[in-house]
Design an enzyme around this catalytic site. Structure first.
Site, PDB file in Angstrom:
ATOM      1  N   TYR A  83      69.028   5.644  32.409  1.00 24.26           N
ATOM      2  CA  TYR A  83      67.627   5.640  31.214  1.00 24.26           C
ATOM      3  C   TYR A  83      68.787   6.538  29.897  1.00 24.26           C
ATOM      4  O   TYR A  83      69.033   8.085  30.552  1.00 24.26           O
ATOM      5  CB  TYR A  83      66.343   6.333  31.578  1.00 24.26           C
ATOM      6  CG  TYR A  83      65.719   5.798  30.757  1.00 24.26           C
ATOM      7  CD1 TYR A  83      65.161   5.027  30.085  1.00 24.26           C
ATOM      8  CD2 TYR A  83      65.573   7.454  29.357  1.00 24.26           C
ATOM      9  CE1 TYR A  83      64.888   4.627  28.290  1.00 24.26           C
ATOM     10  CE2 TYR A  83      64.085   7.361  28.594  1.00 24.26           C
ATOM     11  CZ  TYR A  83      63.569   5.893  28.549  1.00 24.26           C
ATOM     12  OH  TYR A  83      63.012   5.824  26.833  1.00 24.26           O
TER      13      TYR A  83
ATOM     14  N   ASP B 171      75.437  12.254  29.361  1.00 28.73           N
ATOM     15  CA  ASP B 171      73.259  11.969  28.460  1.00 28.73           C
ATOM     16  C   ASP B 171      72.636  13.383  29.074  1.00 28.73           C
ATOM     17  O   ASP B 171      72.223  12.604  30.517  1.00 28.73           O
ATOM     18  CB  ASP B 171      72.639  11.420  28.352  1.00 28.73           C
ATOM     19  CG  ASP B 171      71.483  10.771  28.300  1.00 28.73           C
ATOM     20  OD1 ASP B 171      70.737  11.931  27.825  1.00 28.73           O
ATOM     21  OD2 ASP B 171      70.918   9.749  28.642  1.00 28.73           O
TER      22      ASP B 171
ATOM     23  N   LYS C  64      64.916  17.232  24.796  1.00 29.73           N
ATOM     24  CA  LYS C  64      63.899  17.813  25.135  1.00 29.73           C
ATOM     25  C   LYS C  64      63.925  19.500  24.961  1.00 29.73           C
ATOM     26  O   LYS C  64      63.310  19.727  24.560  1.00 29.73           O
ATOM     27  CB  LYS C  64      64.262  17.234  26.882  1.00 29.73           C
ATOM     28  CG  LYS C  64      63.722  15.788  26.867  1.00 29.73           C
ATOM     29  CD  LYS C  64      63.256  15.293  28.517  1.00 29.73           C
ATOM     30  CE  LYS C  64      63.300  13.810  28.555  1.00 29.73           C
ATOM     31  NZ  LYS C  64      62.249  13.034  27.749  1.00 29.73           N
TER      32      LYS C  64
HETATM   33  C1  PLP Z   1      68.521  10.745  29.836  1.00 30.14           C
HETATM   34  C2  PLP Z   1      67.514  10.186  28.917  1.00 30.14           C
HETATM   35  N1  PLP Z   1      67.920  10.298  27.552  1.00 30.14           N
HETATM   36  C3  PLP Z   1      67.968  10.155  26.293  1.00 30.14           C
HETATM   37  C4  PLP Z   1      66.368   9.800  26.414  1.00 30.14           C
HETATM   38  C5  PLP Z   1      65.181   9.665  25.153  1.00 30.14           C
HETATM   39  O1  PLP Z   1      65.101  10.785  24.802  1.00 30.14           O
HETATM   40  P1  PLP Z   1      64.199  10.797  23.670  1.00 30.14           P
HETATM   41  O2  PLP Z   1      62.676  10.178  23.787  1.00 30.14           O
HETATM   42  O3  PLP Z   1      63.941  12.062  22.881  1.00 30.14           O
HETATM   43  O4  PLP Z   1      63.801   9.753  22.820  1.00 30.14           O
HETATM   44  C6  PLP Z   1      65.667  10.552  27.289  1.00 30.14           C
HETATM   45  C7  PLP Z   1      63.713  10.165  27.894  1.00 30.14           C
HETATM   46  O5  PLP Z   1      63.700  10.888  29.129  1.00 30.14           O
HETATM   47  C8  PLP Z   1      65.843  11.158  28.757  1.00 30.14           C
HETATM   48  O6  PLP Z   1      66.083  11.453  29.641  1.00 30.14           O
END
Ligand code: PLP
Length: 376
Positions: free
Chosen positions: A68, A165, A193
């Site tokens: 994700y 990521d 986060k």
């Molecule tokens: C691995 C990863 N990438 C991107 C995101 C997207 O982040 P945001 O919710 O701050 O847009 C998340 C959110 O949970 C995530 O876990």
């Protein structure tokens, strides 16, 4: 004059907060030579992809099944883990309203399978500019060391931009994220986060020559620049909250305490579940882990456990679903089927309360389970 002075002071202060944060990130992530701040993890992965495509001049990305990266079109593809044959991965749109273009420009790779990933990347090497992954799938299923090392070598050979990521894993697996854990240097990293200490934030960091594509110095006309702008980018409130969080994590003994709390919780959850005759395994690293009910009721599955397979089994889905809802009734919210993310706010009282609730809930899960289904 007062207004202009006020504006000047505010602007200077906010730039200085931004620079302090850049230094704080760089001290933990040696791969990060330059940084752009965003307001969310979503925007960070989006910008990382735009940068990678601009740098390579290629129009597609590759991502891993089950990974994700936020809620934008290019990555809302196959975010659910698949367990079927890795050679026939299904490309799935994860939202209505997703134009076909994005599916056509996103290749799906099998996590932890370098042979098949290699075949796909080689086959599409003229189109794929960016390979993006969660170094630990869903934040807790680790990549094999050999897999991640070979992926680094392969993307380098094929001229693709490798993006870690680390929105979940950043500051959580190690202070320096999964890249410190694996000792691998990606081209770009997406953070979010923890970086905002509870306030909205995201960041893309990495190679200077790639990040430099966003520099307004490059062109007057906009044609030679990767667009990146946003009203709240570099929001001083989020940066300050994040800076205080990073400082706190680095204060003496705090990070070790965090890791010990997570480890201790994992051990005790496993011990309780074994004593109750319904063993769970924990999967994860650093301050993130998940609870998995193995396929064999006595927990005697072959090691290492394949968490993706185990989590898709009817036994796990059934038991974990019951457990999560029972825990909620006992005042412990674990997002159903989801990982546990331990923080320093989880003090001894919170941990003991969680363990007591878990003990009671496992007993009920077991009883419900026995009376309702013989196949588990
Ligand atoms: C691995 C990863 N990438 C991107 C995101 C997207 O982040 P945001 O919710 O701050 O847009 C998340 C959110 O949970 C995530 O876990």
């Amino acid at each position: 004059m007062g207004y202009v002075w006020d504006l000047f002071v505010r602007r200077t202060l906010s730039i200085s907060v931004e620079l302090t944060m850049v230094k704080a990130i760089q001290s933990l992530y040696p791969s990060i030579e330059a940084v752009r701040f965003t307001n969310s993890g979503l925007e960070a992965t989006l910008l990382a992809i735009r940068l990678g495509m601009a740098y390579t001049g290629r129009p597609s990305i590759a991502k891993f099944a089950g990974h994700y990266h936020g809620g934008h079109e290019q990555v809302l593809v196959s975010t659910h883990a698949v367990t079927d044959d890795a050679t026939h991965l299904k490309k799935t749109a994860e939202s209505m309203g997703l134009p076909d273009y994005f599916l056509q420009h996103t290749e799906i790779l099998p996590f932890n399978n370098i042979e098949i990933s290699q075949q796909i990347l080689r086959e599409h090497h003229r189109q794929i500019g960016v390979v993006m992954l969660e170094p630990l799938q869903a934040g807790y299923i680790p990549a094999r060391q050999e897999f991640i090392r070979r992926l680094r070598d392969l993307t380098m050979e094929l001229g693709m931009v490798l993006v870690f990521d680390e929105v979940k894993t950043g500051f959580r697996i190690c202070l320096g994220g999964a890249q410190e854990f694996y000792g691998v240097r990606p081209d770009l990293t997406a953070l979010g986060k923890v970086l905002g200490g509870g306030f909205p934030i995201g960041a893309v960091g990495g190679r200077h020559d790639i990040l430099d594509l966003t520099s307004p110095r490059r062109s007057q006309g906009g044609q030679d620049v990767v667009f990146h702008s946003g009203t709240f980018n570099g929001n001083p409130m989020s940066l300050l909250a994040g800076l205080r969080t990073l400082e706190f994590l680095q204060q003496s003994g705090n990070y070790t305490r965090l890791l010990n709390t997570a480890e201790n919780l994992r051990r005790r959850l496993q011990a309780i579940s074994e004593a109750q005759g319904l063993p769970v395994k924990t999967v994860g690293a650093g301050s993130i882990f998940n609870l998995v009910f193995p396929a064999a009721p006595d927990g005697s599955d072959e090691e290492p456990l394949d968490p993706v397979v185990a989590e898709n089994s009817p036994r796990h889905r059934n038991l974990r679903g019951k457990l999560d809802f029972l825990l909620m009734q006992h005042g412990v919210f674990s997002k159903p089927y989801n990982r546990f993310s331990v923080s320093l706010a989880h003090d001894a009282t919170a941990i003991n309360h969680t363990l007591e609730a878990f003990e009671q809930c496992m007993a009920s899960t077991k009883t419900t389970n026995h009376s309702s289904s013989k196949s588990l």
